[in-house]
Write an enzyme that holds these catalytic residues in place. Structure first.
Site, PDB file in Angstrom:
ATOM      1  N   HIS A 102     -10.255 -18.408  -3.742  1.00  0.00           N
ATOM      2  CA  HIS A 102     -11.167 -17.277  -3.856  1.00  0.00           C
ATOM      3  C   HIS A 102     -11.594 -17.063  -5.308  1.00  0.00           C
ATOM      4  CE1 HIS A 102      -9.919 -16.432   0.246  1.00  0.00           C
ATOM      5  NE2 HIS A 102     -10.896 -15.533   0.327  1.00  0.00           N
ATOM      6  N   LYS A 143     -30.446 -12.723  -2.738  1.00  0.00           N
ATOM      7  CA  LYS A 143     -30.642 -13.737  -1.701  1.00  0.00           C
ATOM      8  C   LYS A 143     -29.438 -14.670  -1.654  1.00  0.00           C
ATOM      9  CE  LYS A 143     -34.794 -15.658  -0.364  1.00  0.00           C
ATOM     10  NZ  LYS A 143     -35.172 -14.923   0.849  1.00  0.00           N
ATOM     11  N   GLU A 176     -35.013  -3.275   6.497  1.00  0.00           N
ATOM     12  CA  GLU A 176     -35.893  -4.438   6.551  1.00  0.00           C
ATOM     13  C   GLU A 176     -35.643  -5.166   7.864  1.00  0.00           C
ATOM     14  OE1 GLU A 176     -34.879  -6.887   3.203  1.00  0.00           O
ATOM     15  OE2 GLU A 176     -32.763  -7.011   3.738  1.00  0.00           O
TER      16      GLU A 176
END
Length: 286
Positions: A102, A143, A176
């Site tokens: 991680h 994104k 959205e």
């Protein structure tokens, strides 16, 4: 070539490309991406897309292995390798390669590019949508490659015979769509959700806002809710490949259709903008 893949300097057809097993994308979806349409071998709004790509990477502390100018030059060279100049151009940067952990090791990421033939939706055909509660995490303004919620929302829409899922938070606030931005027209004004951690600052969204201002149409970047959506004069859906779509049905009920002239003005002017910006300037080379 019909398709093209690029990975850290290596290129080939997509089905011949391989990646290291330990690329962090395999274990964590650890990366960011962006995408844009190309027409006549010209990538539309490439600088805006690259700026957003670098911003997404900065939010997540991912180091892209080249500058903005170098990435632009690379993408503009790669699009010339396909047989068709009308393409979907996608690129991403994963955090890097290493044994699964991680905690991540400092260093540059891995750059991917994917090209395939693709066209633009002219927006003339209205679409059907469903509404679903938005349960994504609070990095929607970035994104990232962590798209499982969007995948599930898109599949729900597909099974309902719809093109998109319009998402709303627990308080009814519309954010959205699964893979698009959503807006409404009401009383001659465009209303679109503000760019916070719950929505992606879409490039098509930015062009829609600029076009409204150019045409003297008022714009309000403010919260609106599911009831506002259902009572809107028009519901608009925008993305890089779908310049400006109109929703005619939401959850099986007819919506919009009250401002067709205003919608058509925006749709036609936005479509003309992208067509004009991607007129043939590059010659295909062998």
């Amino acid at each position: 070539m019909k398709t093209l893949g690029y990975y850290n300097g290596k290129c080939d057809e997509l089905d011949k490309m391989t990646i290291p097993f330990n690329d962090r994308v395999c274990f964590f979806g650890d990366g960011v991406y962006d995408a844009a349409p190309a027409r006549n071998y010209n990538i539309f709004a490439i600088d805006e897309h690259i700026d957003r790509f670098f911003n997404s990477a900065a939010i997540l502390d991912i180091k892209i292995p080249m500058s903005k100018a170098e990435l632009k030059e690379l993408l503009e060279k790669l699009v010339l390798k396909l047989d068709s100049g009308d393409q979907f151009v996608y690129w991403q940067c994963t955090r890097g390669t290493g044994i699964r952990n991680h905690k991540y090791t400092e260093g540059s990421g891995n750059l991917w590019v994917m090209l395939k033939e693709g066209g633009l939706d002219d927006g003339l055909t209205p679409i059907k949508c469903i509404s679903l509660e938005d349960k994504r995490f609070e990095y929607c303004n970035c994104k990232t490659l962590n798209l499982l919620p969007s995948v599930l929302y898109a599949e729900r829409a597909e099974k309902a015979g719809c093109a998109e899922s319009i998402l709303y938070r627990h308080d009814g606030r519309v954010t959205e769509c699964a893979h698009s931005n959503c807006h409404i027209l009401k009383d001659g004004k465009l209303i679109t959700a503000p760019t916070d951690e719950f929505i992606l600052p879409g490039i098509a969204r930015a062009h829609l806002i600029r076009m409204c201002k150019k045409l003297g149409i008022a714009v309000s970047e403010s919260h609106y809710y599911i009831d506002d959506l259902r009572n809107a004069d028009e519901i608009l859906v925008t993305s890089s490949s779908n310049v400006c779509l109109r929703v005619r049905e939401l959850d099986g009920e007819e919506v919009g259709g009250k401002a067709p002239e205003l919608f058509e003005l925006l749709r036609s002017r936005l479509y003309e903008e992208i067509i004009g910006a991607t007129e043939l300037r590059h010659l295909k080379t062998a």
